[in-house]
Scaffold this active site. Structure first.
Site, PDB file in Angstrom:
ATOM      1  N   GLU A  64       2.318  -0.563  -4.749  1.00 46.58           N
ATOM      2  CA  GLU A  64       3.290  -1.605  -4.441  1.00 46.58           C
ATOM      3  C   GLU A  64       3.005  -2.785  -5.361  1.00 46.58           C
ATOM      4  O   GLU A  64       2.087  -3.570  -5.124  1.00 46.58           O
ATOM      5  CB  GLU A  64       3.193  -2.011  -2.964  1.00 46.58           C
ATOM      6  CG  GLU A  64       3.573  -0.918  -1.987  1.00 46.58           C
ATOM      7  CD  GLU A  64       5.020  -0.499  -2.094  1.00 46.58           C
ATOM      8  OE1 GLU A  64       5.832  -1.280  -2.647  1.00 46.58           O
ATOM      9  OE2 GLU A  64       5.355   0.601  -1.628  1.00 46.58           O
ATOM     10  N   CYS A  83       5.722 -11.104  -3.340  1.00 38.81           N
ATOM     11  CA  CYS A  83       6.041 -10.111  -4.364  1.00 38.81           C
ATOM     12  C   CYS A  83       7.535  -9.884  -4.519  1.00 38.81           C
ATOM     13  O   CYS A  83       7.994  -9.468  -5.587  1.00 38.81           O
ATOM     14  CB  CYS A  83       5.334  -8.791  -4.069  1.00 38.81           C
ATOM     15  SG  CYS A  83       5.776  -8.057  -2.492  1.00 38.81           S
TER      16      CYS A  83
END
Length: 473
Positions: free
Chosen positions: A230, A264
């Protein structure tokens, strides 16, 4: 992995740069024996472990919120909304759906496999490594951990080293409820990372920057270990001429400056149609003043190294909103840059801070092709009433996941997968996808014993060859 010197590790707080001396190879061996004993296989046992985790989090809720404030300056509301609350929701989902997710599922069997039954059976990988970042130091440890436990694995959890206060609470919670041969927390910096990446895990789940993610991928490849990566990237926001500009500004400000931009999937930059740029900028300024009447309300940058780097990206000649920063508090007020070009330094890397560049465009499809030529982002946000633009974004544009007429909130749903694509990552999790990430799905064909058709055997009669063609069409 003798040296890990990329930014992900350079951001480690220098005052706590000494790793604890711990033999994770021995701990992994203990976890292997624990898994081989079958103690993680029982679905009821997994449910108990998840309920213990939930209860321990609720018991230490105030400690967690205080730690998040100390590490990142999060208010108790933001800390609960973006970390504790989402974690509890994720654990609840796994508890509710554990029985159905873990059971074998019957599948249709083709005619040419007469007489037999087909099943898919999810089984745990075994011993997993979860590597978490510092920006959401509680959520991004506990959510994948809950999914790994639900799937029946043991875990070693590498916490984000820079978030020291939160890491201490996590370690306290885990050690209170789990033996280390089941779940073990691995604090520390580069020495701990290097030691862990030398070991052979059955699965690695990594959240963090692309540079360290690349090193994790290389290390995993030595053992043929499957991974979820990720990562991040420059997640764009496109505001077209049909957008509700007031609502767009409101939701962009929320998503961009949440956690001081250290998210993110934060909107990295905005590209707005040139015909509406002025009213959009006015709406943006109004929303920043409304949501952050006191700029000190914003969270803080994780450490001085990151703070100085972010300040260096700001071109003072292009600042139209904000721009002030305090090294004493590690805070940068919500800052907007206008007149930014694609070649500016701030457009060459993921910002990961409360600085928002605004660019303009004339035509939609050339813009989308331009964005598609860049490294694939983790998220993409479109503000538009134009259904053709929405369809193009959904079916043509490459990105991990995103929102139409909002930002960030797609990651809060256990009913949507979350993960990257290309440069922004490999694999997905959340909800059912999280359970499946930490499971290997076996395909099982169970053949009947009372009949054995002769068609497949080499001594078949000639007429059988024609029958095979008909059956398998």
């Amino acid at each position: 992995m003798e040296t890990i010197i990329k930014e992900e590790v350079q951001s480690i707080n220098e005052s706590t740069n000494v790793d604890p001396i711990r033999d994770y190879g021995e701990i992994l061996e203990q976890q292997k024996r624990y898994f081989e004993s079958g103690k993680t296989i029982s679905v009821e046992g997994r449910k108990v472990e998840l309920e213990l985790l939930k209860a321990a989090i609720q018991l230490h809720e105030q400690d967690i919120l205080e730690a998040l404030h100390e590490d990142l300056g999060k208010s108790s509301t933001e800390g609960y909304m973006s970390e504790v609350g989402l974690t509890l929701s994720a654990i609840d989902w796994q508890i509710r759906h554990l029985k159905s997710n873990a059971k074998a599922k019957h599948r249709m069997t083709p005619l040419h496999q007469f007489v037999s039954t087909s099943q898919t059976v999810p089984v745990p990988y075994g011993n997993v490594l979860i590597m978490a970042p510092w920006n959401y130091p509680f959520l991004l440890v506990m959510e994948p951990l809950a999914q790994a436990i639900a799937a029946g694995n043991t875990a070693i959890v590498k916490t984000g080293h820079a978030a020291q206060a939160t890491n201490a609470v996590i370690e306290k919670i885990i050690e209170m409820i789990y033996p280390s041969e089941f779940v073990c927390v691995a604090p520390g910096g580069r020495e701990t990372i290097s030691q862990l990446l030398e070991l052979k895990f059955d699965y690695i789940f990594f959240t963090g920057g692309k540079d360290l993610g690349s090193l994790v991928y290389q290390a995993a490849s030595k053992h043929m270990t499957p991974v979820t990566l990720e990562l991040g990237g420059k997640s764009p926001v496109v505001v077209d001429e049909s957008a509700n500009l007031v609502l767009a500004a409101k939701r962009i400000v929320f998503g961009k400056f949440l956690n001081a931009g250290q998210t993110c999937v934060a909107p990295d930059y905005v590209v707005v149609h040139e015909s509406v740029v002025q009213p959009f900028m006015a709406a943006l300024k109004h929303e920043i003043q409304k949501q952050y009447p006191n700029p000190s309300q914003i969270g803080k940058i994780i450490n001085e190294t990151r703070f100085k780097h972010l300040v260096s990206l700001v071109d003072e000649n292009k600042v139209v909103i904000g721009g002030r920063a305090s090294v004493e508090t590690l805070q940068i007020e919500p800052t907007v840059l206008e007149g930014v070009s694609w070649d500016d330094p701030i457009m060459q890397e993921e910002i990961f801070g409360p600085i928002l560049p605004v660019l303009t465009y004339r035509q939609f499809k050339p813009l989308m092709r331009k964005l598609a030529s860049l490294p694939t982002p983790l998220a993409f946000y479109l503000f538009s009433r134009n259904e053709l633009h929405q369809s193009y974004m959904k079916y043509v544009q490459p990105f991990g996941g995103g929102c139409i007429n909002d930002t960030v909130l797609h990651i809060s749903s256990e009913r949507l997968p979350f993960g990257g694509m290309g440069a922004s990552g490999i694999g997905q999790y959340h909800g059912r996808w999280g359970f499946e990430t930490f499971s290997h799905t076996k395909g099982i064909l169970n053949k009947a014993l009372w009949i054995d058709t002769p068609f497949r055997y080499a001594n078949r009669k000639r007429w059988m060859a024609k029958a095979i063609h008909k059956i398998m069409k």
